[in-house]
Design an enzyme around this catalytic site. Structure first.
Site, PDB file in Angstrom:
ATOM      1  N   ILE A 530      34.105  33.861  36.140  1.00  0.00           N
ATOM      2  CA  ILE A 530      33.180  34.793  35.487  1.00  0.00           C
ATOM      3  C   ILE A 530      33.882  36.005  34.904  1.00  0.00           C
ATOM      4  O   ILE A 530      33.232  36.850  34.286  1.00  0.00           O
ATOM      5  CB  ILE A 530      32.086  35.257  36.470  1.00  0.00           C
ATOM      6  N   SER A 532      38.113  37.898  33.898  1.00  0.00           N
ATOM      7  CA  SER A 532      39.567  37.955  34.026  1.00  0.00           C
ATOM      8  C   SER A 532      40.058  39.215  33.349  1.00  0.00           C
ATOM      9  O   SER A 532      39.411  39.749  32.452  1.00  0.00           O
ATOM     10  CB  SER A 532      40.220  36.721  33.391  1.00  0.00           C
ATOM     11  N   GLY A 533      41.219  39.653  33.773  1.00  0.00           N
ATOM     12  CA  GLY A 533      41.831  40.835  33.180  1.00  0.00           C
ATOM     13  C   GLY A 533      43.174  41.103  33.807  1.00  0.00           C
ATOM     14  O   GLY A 533      43.290  41.226  35.032  1.00  0.00           O
ATOM     15  N   SER A 535      46.353  40.561  35.589  1.00  0.00           N
ATOM     16  CA  SER A 535      46.809  39.542  36.536  1.00  0.00           C
ATOM     17  C   SER A 535      45.716  39.133  37.513  1.00  0.00           C
ATOM     18  O   SER A 535      46.008  38.505  38.526  1.00  0.00           O
ATOM     19  CB  SER A 535      48.013  40.073  37.320  1.00  0.00           C
ATOM     20  N   SER A 536      44.477  39.475  37.244  1.00  0.00           N
ATOM     21  CA  SER A 536      43.377  39.172  38.162  1.00  0.00           C
ATOM     22  C   SER A 536      42.348  38.274  37.496  1.00  0.00           C
ATOM     23  O   SER A 536      42.198  38.282  36.277  1.00  0.00           O
ATOM     24  CB  SER A 536      42.699  40.465  38.632  1.00  0.00           C
ATOM     25  N   LYS A 552      37.602  37.860  43.917  1.00  0.00           N
ATOM     26  CA  LYS A 552      38.575  38.412  42.984  1.00  0.00           C
ATOM     27  C   LYS A 552      39.970  37.996  43.435  1.00  0.00           C
ATOM     28  O   LYS A 552      40.396  38.321  44.542  1.00  0.00           O
ATOM     29  CB  LYS A 552      38.464  39.936  42.935  1.00  0.00           C
ATOM     30  N   ASP A 646      38.376  56.473  35.589  1.00  0.00           N
ATOM     31  CA  ASP A 646      38.372  55.391  34.595  1.00  0.00           C
ATOM     32  C   ASP A 646      36.977  54.786  34.496  1.00  0.00           C
ATOM     33  O   ASP A 646      36.824  53.579  34.415  1.00  0.00           O
ATOM     34  CB  ASP A 646      39.395  54.319  34.964  1.00  0.00           C
TER      35      ASP A 646
END
Length: 856
Positions: A530, A532-533, A535-536, A552, A646
């Site tokens: 559902i 990604s970004g 290295s995760s 995750k 952030d």
């Protein structure tokens, strides 16, 4: 005698003029075709349909996209969105597992990421990562990603990407070395103009594709039969077998454009020159042709006629071939070749032994050579249709002495430049750290693959054309601790050796029930990926109790210490905060090793960023409800001394109608006696970043790093930008495309922020209070929680609603004390008749009934 010579000269001149007229007519026909193509391309939909009909190849797509981008200058928001849409359409119809080794496909992916970086830098990182995973063998993909990270201030990440590109065997290696050197010199551009020129030729030749596309060119690519023939000849010349699809020549191509201007233009970050560019041939000196001829002389393999033609054309361009003579016959034996003929080049002499007294060829011999080339080309074009894939077997060669005293030099400095693009290595995942095996063509010595070339002998010289081994950069497969551990399928792949890096990385939307993750001994079945970004990756899973959770997965093999620390902070913050507020995403379980991190969390329905993109208009009550959820979540983390720094829509997820805060990756914990913290680097998203996070507030440097101050008021600015987006459909500074101009506008007090009139006056007042550049004058979270906008406004019918509530309580009170069905039915009828007649509630009877209940 003189008359005969004059007659012969006139015949020769007439022949030359006739051939020149034929060439001129041919050029005019091609120009007419180009004009027709331009008219067709005016309708982009028709052009796209035409691309789909003629084969749906990356070369045709890139040709169309480059022309579209060239016509879209200067770039504005509408044109940028149109370009991004077309590039996205191209990637959707081009499968990465089929075109992952195609340079044109790689350039399409990189260019899409660069355009996204102009529009939204936060989303661009995912596109760069996708290009890196799908097309990892091309150096310009890694350099472009590293350039993007450098522009975002991530120096360590940029260096890490370049190191990883070298380990994976990306070509050309010289481009990576140049980028690494400029990175260490702290240059803003990893590939300056002078370095781009030096690596352009090797970049083009290393691709060895008939449609060599360039990141630095915005002209149309020539995909005519001639270019396919020459590119195929070049691959045969260097020992590669021609696939059947390249041996066949298309009789007609609607995208043919053979006389378009070939020039190098700044497109993207890594511009190179085309193989058929005039600049490339100008740079082709005699030494390169000399070494090529010497190599042909030492070859004992019968090569097709088209190879000899290519070599003869190179000699003609270098001005080294004579119009006729024994030397020319040695290069190209026979006067009437056939398409099926092949020639032994064993007796070919090195170029130094050819008679070269005059540096320039006379006009007569030049014209004769040109006429021969035209004749040979026409015969070759007809013979190419009958050309079949050949499988030359190289016999063992003993060391031979060079006929020239000059030491042999490799034509190209990069030993990996001749890695065949059509060779896909077979990679089998293993639990150890060994490099995966690679299937090497028969003509290669597997032991000598990827060795450094040397000029000591012929064998060392030929090693520069070996295929490099591609190193696997994916996590080792472990049946108990990897999200990709499909136990039965993985064992079968290890036995058959059919796994590829892309197959081991990609997870389909509807995955098999065999796909599972083990976290602390508990098994979770993967439903789908559902998110990604970096290295995760985030998976939707089903736990042992058949409940839906989110896991995750973070790969730590390529992560630096700062990234690992950020994930550890995230786990610590979630454990600490979820006990105090239901507006924080819940963390059920986690597992940390040196290679990976697993986090079992609450699964949301959709993140706020995706929800905002799907919603055309937002209900005012939804906006107010979500705004209050955000304020409560941020207020909790501020109470525990944490500044998120952030905040953006992607950091909030909707769970059962409630907005919850996630992702504390770069959050910082403040000391109890401080009101702000000092960060070692600028972090956050530009569109949501507070001015004090951009401006150097501390006026001090530590370890050559600019330090910036952030405080809880910085999160207020970010929340204001999110609310601005929910109100007006964009962030306050999103309309400014240039990143430098955007940063200046954020910190410049003279730049006024627009607040268009809306019906909700309190909402407009909240936006103005949040988007104040001076953090001391900016509103705080507690003040926002008491603002009139958050409070539910009383309506004229509120008193009536309270009366209806009291009536309902009375009715229920009359019924709750009754036991028999007859009594309930009788009382209900009495109440119905009373309210139907308009009598309403009898307060005295109600009080009496309440007293009876109390006595009971």
């Amino acid at each position: 005698m003189e008359a005969e010579e004059l007659i012969g000269s006139s015949v020769t001149i007439d022949s030359i003029m006739s051939k020149m007229r034929d060439i001129k007519n041919k050029i005019n026909e091609d120009c007419t075709d180009e004009l027709s193509l331009s008219k067709i391309c005016a309708d982009h939909t028709e052009t796209v349909n035409q691309i789909m009909r003629v084969g749906n190849t990356p070369e045709n797509w890139l040709n169309f996209l480059l022309k579209l981008e060239k016509n879209s200058s200067p770039l504005n928001d509408d044109l940028l969105n149109k370009l991004i849409g077309r590039y996205s359409q191209a990637i959707e119809v081009l499968p990465p597992d089929k075109y992952g080794q195609n340079e044109s496909f790689a350039r399409i992916q990189v260019r899409l990421a660069e355009l996204k970086a102009i529009q939204e830098p936060d989303d661009a990182r995912d596109y760069f990562q996708m290009a890196r995973e799908n097309c990892k063998k091309f150096a310009f993909v890694h350099v472009s990603f590293a350039q993007f990270e450098l522009s975002q201030g991530n120096l360590k990440k940029s260096e890490q990407l370049l190191h990883k590109a070298v380990e994976t065997g990306a070509v050309p290696l010289q481009m990576l070395e140049t980028a690494m050197r400029n990175l260490h010199l702290q240059k803003k551009q990893l590939l300056p103009e002078e370095d781009k020129k030096s690596v352009s030729a090797s970049t083009v030749l290393s691709a060895q594709e008939p449609f060599s596309s360039s990141l630095g060119n915005v002209q149309n690519r020539s995909i005519s039969c001639e270019s396919r023939g020459q590119a195929g000849a070049a691959r045969v010349l260097y020992g590669e077998n021609l696939p059947p699809q390249d041996a066949e020549v298309r009789h007609q191509n609607p995208f043919k454009q053979t006389h378009a201007a070939k020039r190098s233009c700044p497109f993207g970050r890594v511009p190179v020159n085309l193989l058929n560019s005039p600049d490339f041939y100008v740079k082709t000196d005699s030494s390169a042709v000399t070494q090529l001829t010497t190599r042909l002389a030492l070859s004992s393999v019968p090569l097709p006629y088209v190879t000899c033609l290519l070599h003869l054309q190179l000699l003609a361009l270098a001005g080294l071939a004579k119009g006729s003579g024994p030397d020319r016959d040695a290069i190209l034996p026979g006067s009437r070749p056939r398409g099926s003929d092949s020639y032994e080049l064993r007796g070919l002499k090195p170029i130094q032994t050819i008679y070269l007294k005059d540096s320039l060829v006379s006009n007569e011999k030049s014209s004769e050579l040109m006429s021969d080339l035209i004749a040979l080309k026409s015969k070759t074009d007809s013979s190419l249709t009958k050309l079949e894939e050949t499988k030359p077997e190289i016999a063992e060669r003993r060391p031979m002495q060079w006929q020239s005293t000059r030491k042999p030099e490799c034509v190209f400095q990069n030993p990996a430049a001749f890695a065949p693009l059509r060779h896909v290595p077979d990679v089998t995942p293993k639990a150890d750290k060994e490099s995966p095996p690679i299937s090497v063509p028969k003509w290669l010595d597997p032991k000598s693959a990827c060795e450094t070339p040397s000029s000591s002998s012929l064998d060392d010289y030929m090693k520069c054309f070996k295929t490099p081994v591609v190193k696997n950069d994916f996590p080792p497969a472990c049946p108990s601790s990897t999200p990709y551990s499909q136990l039965a399928r993985l064992q079968q792949q290890q036995q058959q050796g059919l796994s590829t890096p892309l197959q081991s990385l990609q997870i389909s939307g509807s995955s098999s029930i065999n796909e599972c993750i083990s976290v602390n001994g508990r098994i979770y079945s993967i439903l789908k990926q559902i998110g990604s970004g970096g290295s995760s990756k985030v998976f939707q899973v089903l736990n042992e109790k058949k409940q839906i959770n989110a896991i995750k997965y973070v790969n730590l093999e390529d992560a630096d210490s700062q990234t690992i620390e950020s994930y550890r902070n995230e786990i610590a913050f979630l454990n600490k905060l979820q006990q105090h507020s239901d507006k924080i995403i819940r963390l059920y379980d986690y597992e940390i090793t040196e290679q990976y991190i697993y986090m079992v969390m609450e699964c949301g329905n959709i993140d706020l960023n995706s929800w905002l993109k799907k919603k055309k208009s937002i209900n005012p009550w939804e906006r107010k409800s979500y705004w209050k959820n955000m304020l409560e979540a941020v207020h909790i983390i501020h109470q525990h001394g944490i500044v998120h720094s952030d905040l953006k829509p992607a950091n909030f997820v909707i769970v059962d109608g409630m907005l919850k805060l996630i992702d504390f990756g770069i959050a910082n914990q403040m000391q109890p006696d401080t009101t702000s913290i000092v960060k070692d680097s600028q972090v956050g998203t530009v569109n949501y970043m507070a001015p004090e996070a951009i401006r150097d507030m501390s006026s001090s440097r530590e370890n050559s790093k600019i330090r910036t101050k952030v405080s809880p008021r910085s999160d207020v600015w970010s929340l204001g930008c999110i609310l601005y987006y929910m109100t007006y459909g964009r962030t306050p500074f999103q309309h400014i495309i240039n990143q430098v101009s955007k940063l200046h506008a954020i910190i410049n007090p003279a730049h006024e922020i627009e607040f268009p009139e809306i019906s909700e006056k309190d909402l407009r007042d909240v936006l103005k209070c949040c988007l104040v550049r001076n953090p001391k004058e900016r509103i705080s979270i507690p003040e926002l929680l008491t603002h009139p906008y958050v409070q539910i406004q009383p309506h004229p019918g509120s008193q009536m609603a309270r009366g209806a509530t009291d009536e309902m309580k009375y009715v229920l009170g009359q019924l709750v004390g009754l036991n028999s069905p007859n009594s309930i039915l009788k009382t209900a009828k009495t109440l119905y008749e009373r309210y139907n007649c308009g009598e309403g509630q009898d307060s005295s009877s109600s009080k009496t009934f309440d007293k009876k209940r109390e006595r009971k």
